[in-house]
Design a protein around this motif. Structure first.
Motif, short mmCIF file in Angstrom:
data_model
loop_
_atom_site.label_atom_id
_atom_site.label_comp_id
_atom_site.label_asym_id
_atom_site.label_seq_id
_atom_site.Cartn_x
_atom_site.Cartn_y
_atom_site.Cartn_z
N TYR A 153 -10.67 1.60 10.47
CA TYR A 153 -11.47 0.72 9.63
C TYR A 153 -10.68 -0.45 9.06
N CYS B 249 -2.17 -7.97 5.88
CA CYS B 249 -3.09 -7.15 5.06
C CYS B 249 -3.79 -8.01 4.02
N VAL B 250 -5.12 -7.98 4.05
CA VAL B 250 -5.88 -8.77 3.09
C VAL B 250 -6.31 -7.94 1.89
N ILE C 64 0.88 -1.16 0.00
CA ILE C 64 0.00 0.00 0.00
C ILE C 64 0.92 1.21 0.00
N LEU D 220 -3.51 0.84 -2.96
CA LEU D 220 -3.08 -0.55 -3.07
C LEU D 220 -2.50 -0.72 -4.46
S1 SF4 Z 1 -6.47 -5.16 5.48
FE1 SF4 Z 1 -4.98 -4.05 4.25
S2 SF4 Z 1 -6.23 -3.03 2.68
FE2 SF4 Z 1 -7.64 -3.68 4.30
S3 SF4 Z 1 -7.79 -1.88 5.65
FE3 SF4 Z 1 -6.17 -3.18 6.49
S4 SF4 Z 1 -4.29 -2.40 5.59
FE4 SF4 Z 1 -5.98 -1.60 4.38
#
Ligand code: SF4
Ligand code: FAD
Ligand code: SF4
Lengths: 526, 443
Positions: A458, A480-481, A442, A497
């Motif tokens: 979030y 991180c998904v 990211i 992303l």
């Molecule tokens: S999982 Fe990854 S893409 Fe989703 S909010 Fe967290 S850091 Fe961001």
């Protein structure tokens, strides 16, 4: 509009109440012929059990399934106890008491639910779906123009760990406990979807069919909510459509249809080690015995897990699986979306996460290795540990309790990715690839971050995204998904992303915190 | 061991403290009377709107401060005695410093309006203001906001999120047109109206009228209109929060006067962030810059000086960002409300009226000067580089795709933007495909 919403909520609650109350109605009678044919089909040799049931249960009308279940399970336990004492091992029935009881109670149900499956389907699923949609769809207007709509989330008792959240928590946990361990209590619910199951696979529904159907229904309804909430954000819309497609087609319809054609039940997108029993001997045997298609499935499953998954993670990050394909991820991103902010962002939680998820991965690998060892050598234990025991405890602790009861049941209190974050061995495995060898990251947009904290709040995976963004650092984290929500909620356009060259993926971005280059270099060198 | 004392636990003070700790072992104390811990002021609106709990506005967990040996004192500094290097706190305590950093931020402007201190009137700056707004806006029928800047529009968004009707008094003839060029300002004005804000342009506050209990009942505008309301938000800009500094020997104008090394007229006393005023403006920047990034950048620079590495404050190219309801705004370089004589500009707006780009370049050598972007995210890094290398407007447009920072799958508008430019200026620019290599070279 608000009236439609309220009406929808009322209908939904009525549907839910009826659904729940079905557990408490109906009559049950185990007939001679049902019992005999079942015993025959299973080849039970436990005379004590057979006698006991024939004498005390068969032909008797029960006014609820709890007593019937208790009679059956205690008959089984008594018989087994005696045989075990006498060491007559061939007479012991090794079934789990409540799943045996389920097999007997399912055909024994009588009463209005069984007689009016269509009507009750409408009163439960029907009202639930209509009500939920009436509650959700007015948001197109009520939420105002497209854009981020998180108003009131921390003021609502449903989404801020308030009493509604806890109620949902209790309900979900209870449902999972019944589903996994006391399926014989919910046969009436299974009856609701019998007609659908018969039309798909030709068989009567099992509790797993009920679960699969419910899962898809919930995902579709809550997917519609996602489409409305994120209608300004194409990444979210496409991603949600993708998880819905894979769940409905690959996890639900194709396996059922395969069964109709007498082929093994198989989910082509499921991967070891999430699919932990893929290498269990019964699975391997059943695939090998199913002809070319079965062999293909075996080879596909293996190649998919071991080669395809890491390669695609290299190119796109683990998001391609976790938030585009996976069923667990799919439920988390639809049903779970209202709870994403509840994930713990503390350093401590991150520490626990790393210990826990990697332990599960190690556990899964050891268990699978033992399984294969046993499969190829025929030796059923190693260092005094029985393969079967390992499989049993993995299935019970990880497969049922962790992924089901905790993984989903805890949504309303710990956020929507409890399983994916703390437990999923596949996520752990892909995470290692993503962290060390992947093009995904990211990107942080230079110095634009105002440390507001929306991204961290979030992030369902509990990543403190802000901690990186405010330093001008890219986010490269195993967990991180790639749901893209941090990027969506950021009010300053700081996060993107991306899949780019590996080089420079992690380094801090020196110029761009806004100061002159020299100073930034000095800060970095220190 | 030297004692660095910092007044103010905002972004400026905290950045200084963090970097001093990274580089040295000096004793660090931060004094603030606002909150126990550093929080992000920019996120206050999200707390009111229910997007975040207040706790989440704090970028560092509570254990962070002790672990990094940063001493926190919650109190108010009443007096600074620079001769004996002593601070007097409100609770009577005295604190001695070796080096003093003033990072006291701003306070909302109040222009002596009649009724400005009534119950039900508040600025929107501090945590205390947020609490007051929370209290004053329970079950009210209408709110009036005075002053059309960035904080005003945030306050409008906050109140609208709770379905409180808002009347927004704006002195300018179009929203924020003292900063944004006409078209940009119009775009935002339309958007604000689409969110059902009762926007009254070219209108100022005359007085605030109380009811019999001393609470706000209505406002009177410069147009002679009386508007019934139960809450008035004063967001007509902010000014340095330095009343207590004025009694000391530290020289002040509107803000605390500093040189390029962030030093005040008194040795070992420095001022940074919102409360500081440059003696001589840096480039086209204003002498007082009340933005987050400036506070952070000054903090980073000052930490070097405090650790024996005297540095001049050298901000890079100007950049900023904001969000107007649903429209994100970013800016790089200079786009001023009135395009300068020796500059030309090009404005593009999408048909949906939610996205726009405004480019400014030099009339003579065509070098790129700045860009405003609405609803399209752009890559800071690319623009910074182009500004450093004094690239031409043609170059910027040709490689505009490299600079796109929108999420994947978003509709891209570069072709449209460039076509429009070609038409207007009779040019023939062809956009180049995005290239990772270009984006990542130069380092
Ligand atoms: S999982 Fe990854 S893409 Fe989703 S909010 Fe967290 S850091 Fe961001
Ligand atoms: C609602 C809002 C939204 C904003 N949004 C943005 C944005 O999106 N982007 C942007 O760039 N900027 C934004 N800003 C501006 C930005 O927040 C400020 O520029 C920045 O916070 C200033 O930081 P600072 O450290 O200089 O001062 P402050 O954050 O104001 O910190 C100063 C602290 O010192 C304390 N203090 C003052 N005097 C004393 C004393 N005598 N004794 C003890 N303590 C004292 C104050 O109580 C305060 O806690 C916003 C501001 C507000 C109010
Ligand atoms: S949401 Fe954006 S601006 Fe806010 S902390 Fe995260 S990256 Fe920074």
């Amino acid at each position: 509009m608000k009236i439609i919403k309220k009406l929808g909520l009322t209908l939904f609650i009525i549907g839910l109440v009826i659904f729940t109350s079905l557990i408490f109605i109906g009559k049950y009678e185990l007939t001679e012929s049902t019992f005999d044919s079942y015993v025959k089909s299973r080849g039970f040799k436990s005379e004590l059990f057979i006698d006991d049931i024939q004498k005390n249960v068969v032909g008797k009308t029960y006014s609820n399934q709890f007593e019937l279940s208790s009679d059956i399970t205690s008959a089984l336990e008594n018989a087994n106890e005696t045989y075990k004492k006498e060491q007559q091992w061939d007479k012991v029935i090794w079934d789990k008491p409540h799943s045996l009881s389920y097999s007997l109670i399912k055909p024994s149900a009588k009463g209005i639910v069984v007689d009016n499956q269509g009507l009750f389907f409408f009163l439960t699923f029907g009202l639930g779906i209509i009500g939920a949609l009436m509650f959700i769809i007015p948001d197109v207007v009520l939420l105002g123009p497209p854009g981020i709509k998180n108003n009131g989330i921390y003021q609502s008792k449903a989404t801020n760990r308030g009493w509604i959240g806890y109620l949902a928590f209790i309900y979900l946990v209870s449902f999972y406990i019944l589903l996994y361990f006391y399926a014989d209590y919910i046969v009436n619910l299974v009856y609701l979807v019998d007609p659908i199951s018969k039309s798909l696979s030709g068989n009567a529904a099992s509790q797993w069919f009920l679960y699969g159907f419910l899962y898809c229904t919930v995902m579709v309804v809550m997917g519609i909510r996602m489409f409305i909430k994120y209608r300004h954000n194409k990444y979210q819309v496409i991603r949600t459509a993708s998880v819905l497609f894979f769940q409905i087609a690959f996890a639900f319809l194709i396996p059922e249809i395969l069964v109709r054609f007498n082929m093994p039940y198989f989910d082509f997108k499921n991967a070891w080690p999430l699919d932990y029993d893929f290498f269990f001997d019964w699975n391997i045997k059943s695939l090998i015995n199913s002809g070319t298609l079965g062999i293909f499935m075996l080879v596909w499953g293996t190649i998919f897990s071991i080669i395809i998954i890491p390669i695609v993670v290299y190119f796109y990050g683990k998001r391609w699986y976790c938030s585009w394909v996976c069923g667990c991820g799919g439920l988390a991103e639809t049903l779970g979306d209202p709870y994403r902010q509840l994930s713990d962002k503390s350093m401590k939680a991150w520490k626990i996460e790393r210990y826990l998820i990697h332990s599960v991965l190690v556990f899964a690998i050891i268990m699978t290795a033992m399984t294969l060892y046993t499969y190829f050598t025929g030796v059923d234990s190693l260092f005094g540990i029985k393969t079967y025991d390992l499989q049993f405890y993995y299935g019970f602790l990880i497969g049922s309790i962790f992924s089901g009861v905790i993984g989903t049941g805890f949504y309303p209190v710990m956020g929507n990715r409890v399983w994916c974050r703390f437990g999923c061995p596949l996520a752990a495995y892909m995470g290692i690839v993503q962290r060390f060898k992947s093009r995904f990251r990211i990107t942080t947009n230079g110095g634009q971050c105002i440390s507001c904290g929306n991204c961290s709040t979030y992030c369902e995976q509990g990543i403190d995204v802000r901690a990186y963004a405010q330093k001008g650092q890219n986010i490269v984290r195993a967990s991180c998904v790639g749901c893209g929500v941090c990027s969506a909620v950021c009010p300053r356009g700081v996060l993107k992303l991306e899949n780019g060259p590996e080089e420079g993926r992690i380094q801090e971005n020196p110029t761009l915190l806004g100061n002159d280059i020299d100073l930034m270099k000095m800060l970095k060198d220190k | 061991m030297k004692h660095v004392v910092i007044i103010g636990n905002g972004i400026s003070g905290v950045t200084t403290a963090r970097h001093v700790r990274k580089m040295s072992d000096q004793k660090i104390t931060i004094i603030s009377d606002e909150t126990d811990y550093f929080f992000s002021r920019t996120a206050l609106m999200y707390v009111y709107m229910g997007h975040m709990p207040f706790k989440n506005t704090q970028p560092y967990e509570n254990w962070f401060w002790e672990k990094n040996r940063i001493n926190l004192i919650k109190n108010r500094v009443e007096k600074i005695d620079t001769d004996s290097k002593k601070l007097l706190l409100k609770n009577g305590e005295e604190i001695t410093y070796d080096k003093l950093v003033l990072a006291t931020g701003s306070k909302p402007n109040k222009f002596g309006w009649k009724g400005q201190d009534l119950d039900g009137v508040s600025g929107m700056y501090s945590k205390q203001d947020l609490d007051a707004i929370e209290k004053y806006t329970k079950n009210i029928k209408r709110a009036v906001i005075v002053g059309g800047g960035l904080i005003g529009i945030e306050l409008a968004e906050m109140l609208i999120s709770r379905e409180i009707p808002v009347t927004f008094l704006v002195r300018e003839t179009s929203f924020w047109n003292n900063v944004l060029p006409k078209q940009d300002s119009q775009l935002i004005t339309n958007h604000v109206k689409s969110h059902h804000v009762d926007l009254k342009l070219d209108t100022e506050l005359r007085e605030i009228i109380p009811d019999e209990n001393g609470r706000v009942k209505a406002v009177l505008t410069s147009k002679g209109e009386t508007i019934d309301c139960q809450f008035v938000g004063l967001t007509a800009g902010v000014s340095p929060n330095i009343d207590f500094v004025r009694d000391s020997k530290i020289e002040c104008n509107r803000g605390i006067l500093i040189n390029r090394h962030l030093e005040t007229n008194i040795p070992d006393v420095y001022a940074i962030g919102d409360c500081a005023e440059q003696e001589n403006a840096i480039g086209r920047r204003r002498p007082i810059e009340q933005v987050w990034y400036t506070g952070r950048m000054m903090g980073e620079t000052l930490a070097q000086t405090l650790c024996g590495n005297r540095r001049q404050y050298n901000p890079g190219h100007w950049f900023n960002s904001a969000k107007f309801f649903d429209i994100e705004y970013q800016t790089y370089g200079w786009v001023t409300a009135r395009i300068q004589e020796d500059e030309q500009d090009y404005y593009w707006e999408s048909s949906c009226g939610q996205k726009a780009i405004h480019l400014v370049f030099d009339k003579n050598d065509k070098s790129f000067v700045g860009i405003n972007t609405f609803g399209i995210r752009l890559r800071h890094e690319m623009f910074d580089r182009w500004l450093n290398e004094k690239k031409s407007i043609e170059h910027v447009l040709e490689y505009l795709k490299d600079a796109n920072f929108d999420p994947e799958f978003y509709k891209q508008h570069e072709e449209e933007i460039i076509n429009g430019f070609n038409q207007k200026f009779n040019a023939n620019i062809q956009p180049k495909k995005k290239s990772w290599k270009r984006i990542f070279t130069t380092f």
